[in-house]
Scaffold this motif. Sequence first.
Motif, mmCIF file in Angstrom:
data_model
loop_
_atom_site.group_PDB
_atom_site.id
_atom_site.type_symbol
_atom_site.label_atom_id
_atom_site.label_comp_id
_atom_site.label_asym_id
_atom_site.label_seq_id
_atom_site.Cartn_x
_atom_site.Cartn_y
_atom_site.Cartn_z
ATOM 1 N N ALA A 255 44.510 33.626 49.015
ATOM 2 C CA ALA A 255 43.338 34.374 49.455
ATOM 3 C C ALA A 255 42.052 33.604 49.154
ATOM 4 C CB ALA A 255 43.306 35.743 48.784
ATOM 5 N N TYR A 256 42.001 32.927 48.023
ATOM 6 C CA TYR A 256 40.855 32.097 47.631
ATOM 7 C C TYR A 256 41.299 31.162 46.511
ATOM 8 C CZ TYR A 256 40.613 36.023 44.343
ATOM 9 O OH TYR A 256 40.927 36.998 43.442
ATOM 10 N N ARG A 257 40.430 30.224 46.172
ATOM 11 C CA ARG A 257 40.730 29.251 45.126
ATOM 12 C C ARG A 257 40.312 29.792 43.758
ATOM 13 N NH1 ARG A 257 38.243 26.995 49.438
ATOM 14 N NH2 ARG A 257 39.266 25.283 50.559
ATOM 15 N N ILE A 258 41.019 29.330 42.717
ATOM 16 C CA ILE A 258 40.634 29.689 41.361
ATOM 17 C C ILE A 258 39.248 29.137 41.041
ATOM 18 C CG2 ILE A 258 41.229 29.468 38.919
ATOM 19 C CD1 ILE A 258 43.117 31.244 40.341
ATOM 20 N N SER A 259 38.939 27.943 41.539
ATOM 21 C CA SER A 259 37.623 27.347 41.290
ATOM 22 C C SER A 259 36.509 28.201 41.901
ATOM 23 C CB SER A 259 37.571 25.927 41.848
ATOM 24 O OG SER A 259 37.841 25.913 43.238
ATOM 25 N N SER A 260 36.751 28.782 43.076
ATOM 26 C CA SER A 260 35.758 29.679 43.679
ATOM 27 C C SER A 260 35.531 30.894 42.800
ATOM 28 C CB SER A 260 36.221 30.117 45.068
ATOM 29 O OG SER A 260 36.423 29.014 45.913
ATOM 30 N N TYR A 261 36.601 31.409 42.238
ATOM 31 C CA TYR A 261 36.508 32.557 41.343
ATOM 32 C C TYR A 261 35.670 32.223 40.117
ATOM 33 C CZ TYR A 261 38.077 36.033 37.933
ATOM 34 O OH TYR A 261 38.116 37.012 36.963
ATOM 35 N N MET A 262 35.902 31.051 39.510
ATOM 36 C CA MET A 262 35.179 30.662 38.306
ATOM 37 C C MET A 262 33.700 30.424 38.605
ATOM 38 S SD MET A 262 37.468 30.807 35.980
ATOM 39 C CE MET A 262 36.464 30.119 34.678
ATOM 40 N N ILE A 263 33.404 29.766 39.719
ATOM 41 C CA ILE A 263 32.000 29.502 40.071
ATOM 42 C C ILE A 263 31.265 30.806 40.359
ATOM 43 C CG2 ILE A 263 30.505 28.444 41.806
ATOM 44 C CD1 ILE A 263 32.585 26.217 42.068
ATOM 45 N N ALA A 264 31.889 31.705 41.105
ATOM 46 C CA ALA A 264 31.251 32.984 41.417
ATOM 47 C C ALA A 264 31.014 33.799 40.152
ATOM 48 C CB ALA A 264 32.106 33.770 42.409
ATOM 49 N N ASN A 265 31.993 33.800 39.259
ATOM 50 C CA ASN A 265 31.835 34.515 37.990
ATOM 51 C C ASN A 265 30.656 33.973 37.199
ATOM 52 O OD1 ASN A 265 32.525 34.499 34.865
ATOM 53 N ND2 ASN A 265 33.550 36.284 35.739
ATOM 54 N N THR A 266 30.509 32.649 37.180
ATOM 55 C CA THR A 266 29.406 32.025 36.452
ATOM 56 C C THR A 266 28.063 32.371 37.083
ATOM 57 O OG1 THR A 266 30.861 30.183 35.840
ATOM 58 C CG2 THR A 266 28.492 29.831 35.618
ATOM 59 N N ILE A 267 27.988 32.298 38.416
ATOM 60 C CA ILE A 267 26.725 32.569 39.108
ATOM 61 C C ILE A 267 26.255 33.998 38.862
ATOM 62 C CG2 ILE A 267 25.675 32.825 41.394
ATOM 63 C CD1 ILE A 267 27.414 30.488 42.328
ATOM 64 N N VAL A 268 27.173 34.950 38.897
ATOM 65 C CA VAL A 268 26.796 36.361 38.770
ATOM 66 C C VAL A 268 26.432 36.716 37.327
ATOM 67 C CG1 VAL A 268 27.679 38.721 38.930
ATOM 68 C CG2 VAL A 268 28.101 37.106 40.779
ATOM 69 N N PHE A 269 27.191 36.193 36.354
ATOM 70 C CA PHE A 269 26.983 36.603 34.980
ATOM 71 C C PHE A 269 25.882 35.821 34.275
ATOM 72 C CE2 PHE A 269 31.020 38.683 35.654
ATOM 73 C CZ PHE A 269 30.889 39.827 34.884
ATOM 74 N N MET B 44 30.613 33.177 48.067
ATOM 75 C CA MET B 44 29.705 34.282 48.397
ATOM 76 C C MET B 44 30.439 35.617 48.367
ATOM 77 S SD MET B 44 27.606 32.483 51.531
ATOM 78 C CE MET B 44 26.792 34.013 51.978
ATOM 79 N N PHE B 45 31.648 35.646 48.896
ATOM 80 C CA PHE B 45 32.425 36.890 48.891
ATOM 81 C C PHE B 45 32.743 37.325 47.461
ATOM 82 C CE2 PHE B 45 36.663 38.790 48.584
ATOM 83 C CZ PHE B 45 36.479 39.936 49.338
ATOM 84 N N LEU B 46 33.155 36.372 46.623
ATOM 85 C CA LEU B 46 33.503 36.711 45.242
ATOM 86 C C LEU B 46 32.270 37.108 44.435
ATOM 87 C CD1 LEU B 46 36.144 33.908 44.607
ATOM 88 C CD2 LEU B 46 36.573 36.358 44.770
ATOM 89 N N CYS B 47 31.115 36.493 44.731
ATOM 90 C CA CYS B 47 29.869 36.909 44.072
ATOM 91 C C CYS B 47 29.563 38.366 44.393
ATOM 92 C CB CYS B 47 28.713 36.024 44.517
ATOM 93 S SG CYS B 47 28.668 34.386 43.768
ATOM 94 N N SER B 48 29.733 38.725 45.667
ATOM 95 C CA SER B 48 29.506 40.115 46.065
ATOM 96 C C SER B 48 30.464 41.050 45.340
ATOM 97 C CB SER B 48 29.679 40.241 47.583
ATOM 98 O OG SER B 48 29.610 41.580 47.991
ATOM 99 N N ARG B 49 31.705 40.627 45.190
ATOM 100 C CA ARG B 49 32.688 41.480 44.507
ATOM 101 C C ARG B 49 32.359 41.637 43.026
ATOM 102 N NH1 ARG B 49 39.137 40.542 44.952
ATOM 103 N NH2 ARG B 49 38.836 39.067 43.243
ATOM 104 N N PHE B 50 31.895 40.546 42.378
ATOM 105 C CA PHE B 50 31.535 40.627 40.963
ATOM 106 C C PHE B 50 30.357 41.569 40.746
ATOM 107 C CE2 PHE B 50 33.807 36.478 40.204
ATOM 108 C CZ PHE B 50 34.703 37.014 39.293
ATOM 109 N N TRP B 51 29.375 41.524 41.665
ATOM 110 C CA TRP B 51 28.261 42.449 41.541
ATOM 111 C C TRP B 51 28.742 43.896 41.656
ATOM 112 C CZ3 TRP B 51 24.067 41.530 39.220
ATOM 113 C CH2 TRP B 51 23.419 40.294 39.304
ATOM 114 N N LYS B 52 29.705 44.133 42.532
ATOM 115 C CA LYS B 52 30.246 45.485 42.668
ATOM 116 C C LYS B 52 31.005 45.897 41.407
ATOM 117 C CE LYS B 52 30.665 45.270 47.702
ATOM 118 N NZ LYS B 52 31.591 45.241 48.861
ATOM 119 N N ILE B 53 31.698 44.936 40.786
ATOM 120 C CA ILE B 53 32.418 45.244 39.551
ATOM 121 C C ILE B 53 31.436 45.642 38.451
ATOM 122 C CG2 ILE B 53 33.786 44.220 37.691
ATOM 123 C CD1 ILE B 53 35.234 42.573 39.810
#
Length: 414
Positions: A224-238, A139-148
């Motif tokens: 700080a977080y997992r690489i898998s969390s980063y990949m999932i958040a990137n996929t959800i947002v894009f 959820m945190f990374l999704c929020s960050r991707f939207w800000k990006i």
Amino acid sequence: MIHDPSILLLDEPTSGLDSTSALQVIELLSSMAKGKGRTVILSIHQPSYRILQYIQNFLILSRGSVVHDGSLESLEETINKLGFQIPLQLNAIEFAMEIIRTLEDSYSKRYDLSVLGDRELCSYSMLPEGQQNYLLEIMFLCSRFWKIIYRTKQLFLARTMQALVGGFGLGSVYMRVRRDEGGVAERLGLFAFSLSFLLSSTVEALPIYLQERRVLMKEASRGAYRISSYMIANTIVFLPFLFVVAVLFAVPVYFLVGLNPTVSAFAFFTFIVWLIVLMASSLVMFLSAVSPDFISGNSLICTVLGAFFLFSGYFIPKESIPKYWLFMYYVSLYRYPLDSLLTNEYWSRRSECFSWQGEKDRSMCLQTGIDVLKSRELDKDSRWMNVGIMFCFFVFYRVLCWIILSRRASRTTI
């Protein structure tokens, strides 16, 4: 100050100044924060009472720990609750320095109680603690991707305008394509060029991925977080973002060209365009993970896409491809969407004639929709099988990217 930054960090901007000059500096910073909506963060020692009225929030530290975080009024309330009376000749900040140990103990007790209360509330959750943390990371990374996406407006506008201009441009070139033998060739050219355009349009995201990778390596290597969390958040947002891009391209192309007029065919066409940009995004993400810089990454992407296009079956038929290159035909990102677009266009029009022996009397049909498909060895409706393969490509390149980034993060020591 010259570049008008959105966040301004200052280290003791009033040190060495007389009281009047220090007040003028703070007044300028306060007017900038209020007038332009900027965030100003500064460190300051022994501020006068007049300076304090221009600062909205105060963060007081002691031995690396937080003692107070809030407004001046809340600090005064805390001091009064502890049983102290602020002398008239001192302001709350100056008096806080004299009772800093008491404030430190008071803040740590209040913080421990708040954390304990949060844990008691979380204990009623149905999810284990590890899964809670994992979902919070996503959820945190999704929020960050939207800000990006919001902050990099040039990329959003570029992708939007690229889709619109490409869609209307191709539609104007192939407007109202004919239903004859020449129209069959034009449709094939339209689909091939659309594939090349869509797959190559994601290259501009490469510098953003490379810039993110430096931050990702630092943060992931420190837990700080997992690489898998980063990949999932990137996929959800894009996913929705790229769907909008696909719709903006598909709508003008489809209706200006005059492709298969059924609703199901249009929906499938839009879906295929979406899968194409998703595959391209995954490929660029994977190649950005293995590329050391933008120049080599851009060259690698162009080489890979060129090879995929060459062995898609558009230029060289499958039976003419040398055996030692035949594997490229099966791994080409162009082949499966191209076959899907052709099947989508002609499968429901298999019996429709596209070429007549005599254009005036039309005595004999020379080419029907099924003949067009057979010329590409598309005897069966394999659209959904191709969709599955394209989805596998989308997942496959993201998994490869995850593996490579995980190995890089494990070796990062900065």
